[in-house]
Motif scaffolding. Structure first.
Motif, PDB file in Angstrom:
ATOM      1  N   UNK A  20      12.284  -2.434  21.704  1.00 59.01           N
ATOM      2  CA  UNK A  20      13.712  -2.695  21.894  1.00 59.01           C
ATOM      3  C   UNK A  20      14.379  -3.365  20.692  1.00 59.01           C
ATOM      4  N   UNK A  21      13.601  -3.797  19.690  1.00 54.72           N
ATOM      5  CA  UNK A  21      14.192  -4.488  18.538  1.00 54.72           C
ATOM      6  C   UNK A  21      13.497  -4.122  17.227  1.00 54.72           C
ATOM      7  N   UNK A  22      12.921  -2.951  17.159  1.00 52.95           N
ATOM      8  CA  UNK A  22      12.119  -2.559  15.997  1.00 52.95           C
ATOM      9  C   UNK A  22      12.982  -2.165  14.801  1.00 52.95           C
ATOM     10  N   UNK A  23      12.373  -2.264  13.629  1.00 54.12           N
ATOM     11  CA  UNK A  23      12.953  -1.715  12.406  1.00 54.12           C
ATOM     12  C   UNK A  23      12.330  -0.332  12.242  1.00 54.12           C
ATOM     13  N   UNK A  24      13.175   0.693  12.141  1.00 56.52           N
ATOM     14  CA  UNK A  24      12.688   2.072  12.141  1.00 56.52           C
ATOM     15  C   UNK A  24      13.347   2.857  11.013  1.00 56.52           C
ATOM     16  N   UNK A  25      12.546   3.676  10.335  1.00 60.61           N
ATOM     17  CA  UNK A  25      13.071   4.665   9.396  1.00 60.61           C
ATOM     18  C   UNK A  25      12.608   6.022   9.899  1.00 60.61           C
ATOM     19  N   UNK A  26      13.556   6.926  10.089  1.00 59.09           N
ATOM     20  CA  UNK A  26      13.249   8.239  10.649  1.00 59.09           C
ATOM     21  C   UNK A  26      13.999   9.332   9.916  1.00 59.09           C
ATOM     22  N   UNK A  66       8.953   7.621  10.242  1.00 62.98           N
ATOM     23  CA  UNK A  66       8.219   7.404   8.998  1.00 62.98           C
ATOM     24  C   UNK A  66       7.773   5.953   8.863  1.00 62.98           C
ATOM     25  N   UNK A  67       8.547   5.043   9.432  1.00 64.72           N
ATOM     26  CA  UNK A  67       8.264   3.609   9.380  1.00 64.72           C
ATOM     27  C   UNK A  67       8.699   3.013  10.703  1.00 64.72           C
ATOM     28  N   UNK A  68       7.867   2.138  11.260  1.00 62.51           N
ATOM     29  CA  UNK A  68       8.192   1.513  12.545  1.00 62.51           C
ATOM     30  C   UNK A  68       7.491   0.173  12.599  1.00 62.51           C
ATOM     31  N   UNK A 106       0.841  -1.191   0.000  1.00 64.96           N
ATOM     32  CA  UNK A 106       0.000   0.000   0.000  1.00 64.96           C
ATOM     33  C   UNK A 106       0.881   1.249   0.000  1.00 64.96           C
ATOM     34  N   UNK A 107       0.555   2.184  -0.879  1.00 64.23           N
ATOM     35  CA  UNK A 107       1.281   3.449  -0.927  1.00 64.23           C
ATOM     36  C   UNK A 107       1.004   4.243   0.346  1.00 64.23           C
ATOM     37  N   UNK A 108       2.050   4.739   0.950  1.00 66.87           N
ATOM     38  CA  UNK A 108       1.916   5.596   2.130  1.00 66.87           C
ATOM     39  C   UNK A 108       2.593   6.921   1.822  1.00 66.87           C
ATOM     40  N   UNK A 109       1.863   7.997   1.982  1.00 66.07           N
ATOM     41  CA  UNK A 109       2.415   9.334   1.783  1.00 66.07           C
ATOM     42  C   UNK A 109       2.511   9.984   3.154  1.00 66.07           C
TER      43      UNK A 109
END
Length: 55
Positions: free
Chosen positions: A44-50, A37-39, A13-16
């Protein structure tokens, strides 16, 4: 049960994200701020984009 958080994890799904409209969140360091932006995953072990700001 683990506390798992998710934000924009469905890659089909596109996320803006209008990051300019998001507030900065404090990090553990007083000179680092971020906008998530993404989590996906437990804290304690998440994949995150910030987007990160250093002062």
């Amino acid at each position: 049960m683990d506390n798992v958080l998710s934000l924009n994890v469905d890659m089909s799904t596109l996320a803006v994200v209008r990051s300019a409209d998001m507030g900065w969140q404090a990090s553990l360091s007083p000179t680092v701020w971020h906008k998530r932006l993404y989590f996906d995953g437990p804290a304690e072990a998440a994949i995150v984009t910030s987007v990160v700001r250093y002062e």
